[in-house]
Design an enzyme around this catalytic site. Structure first.
Site, PDB file in Angstrom:
ATOM      1  N   SER A 137       0.831  -1.211   0.000  1.00 44.76           N
ATOM      2  CA  SER A 137       0.000   0.000   0.000  1.00 44.76           C
ATOM      3  C   SER A 137       0.862   1.255   0.000  1.00 44.76           C
ATOM      4  O   SER A 137       0.528   2.238  -0.679  1.00 44.76           O
ATOM      5  CB  SER A 137      -0.976   0.000   1.175  1.00 44.76           C
ATOM      6  OG  SER A 137      -0.292   0.020   2.410  1.00 44.76           O
ATOM      7  N   CYS A 138       1.956   1.242   0.722  1.00 42.95           N
ATOM      8  CA  CYS A 138       2.842   2.413   0.721  1.00 42.95           C
ATOM      9  C   CYS A 138       3.498   2.605  -0.640  1.00 42.95           C
ATOM     10  O   CYS A 138       3.627   3.734  -1.113  1.00 42.95           O
ATOM     11  CB  CYS A 138       3.894   2.303   1.811  1.00 42.95           C
ATOM     12  SG  CYS A 138       3.238   2.726   3.429  1.00 42.95           S
ATOM     13  N   ALA A 139       3.905   1.508  -1.276  1.00 45.16           N
ATOM     14  CA  ALA A 139       4.466   1.621  -2.628  1.00 45.16           C
ATOM     15  C   ALA A 139       3.449   2.290  -3.547  1.00 45.16           C
ATOM     16  O   ALA A 139       3.793   3.164  -4.355  1.00 45.16           O
ATOM     17  CB  ALA A 139       4.875   0.245  -3.149  1.00 45.16           C
TER      18      ALA A 139
END
Length: 168
Positions: A137-139
């Site tokens: 999700s951060c990517a």
């Protein structure tokens, strides 16, 4: 050493580099953090602030705050620039490394996938799933410009001894 304890020292540095620290001090302490850097940096000294940032002030993702970085806060670029100005930091350069960090997170996720059995053995399945979700999700948020990774290079006061072009 806790950054707040720097004010009680006689330390003086030519350069200060902060990597991934300001996200953990909390919005109410951004100015205190900059004040502490100013206290230990010599006049004309160089300051590099490297941090995850947001376009605007935001309370943060509740899931990440609960499970990954309790107490963490992603500052906006303008918050950091504003607090730096209060300590007479003169900005020389701002660089956005957003796409680099997207790639880094994807590499970390790939490494987690390769070693998933070890991670589950060391921790548990819930932990492994949580970190997989976090990294993926951060990517995606970096890829889509929801969050950024900025570096600000500044001097304490004016330093006219530096080259006139980007030299680093």
């Amino acid at each position: 050493m806790d950054y707040r304890d720097l004010q009680e020292t006689e330390f003086k540095f030519d350069r200060v580099v902060s990597v991934g620290m300001v996200e953990h001090v909390g919005r109410k302490n951004y100015q205190l953090f900059q004040d502490c850097v100013s206290r230990v940096l010599k006049d004309g000294g160089m300051y590099l602030l490297h941090f995850i940032s947001a376009l605007k002030e935001h309370p943060g993702d509740p899931w990440i705050k609960k499970y990954i970085f309790p107490g963490g806060m992603v500052p906006s670029l303008r918050e950091m620039v504003s607090t730096m100005a209060e300590d007479n930091f003169h900005i020389l350069d701002v660089e956005n490394l957003r796409l680099h960090y997207n790639k880094t997170l994807l590499c970390w996720k790939e490494n987690l996938d390769k070693h998933r059995d070890e991670v589950v053995w060391m921790f548990d399945e819930k932990f492994a799933r949580m970190w997989e979700l976090y990294l993926a999700s951060c990517a995606a948020t970096f890829h889509n410009g929801i969050i950024d990774l900025h570096q600000i290079l500044a001097t304490k006061g004016i330093n006219n001894e530096l080259p006139m072009t980007r030299w680093y």
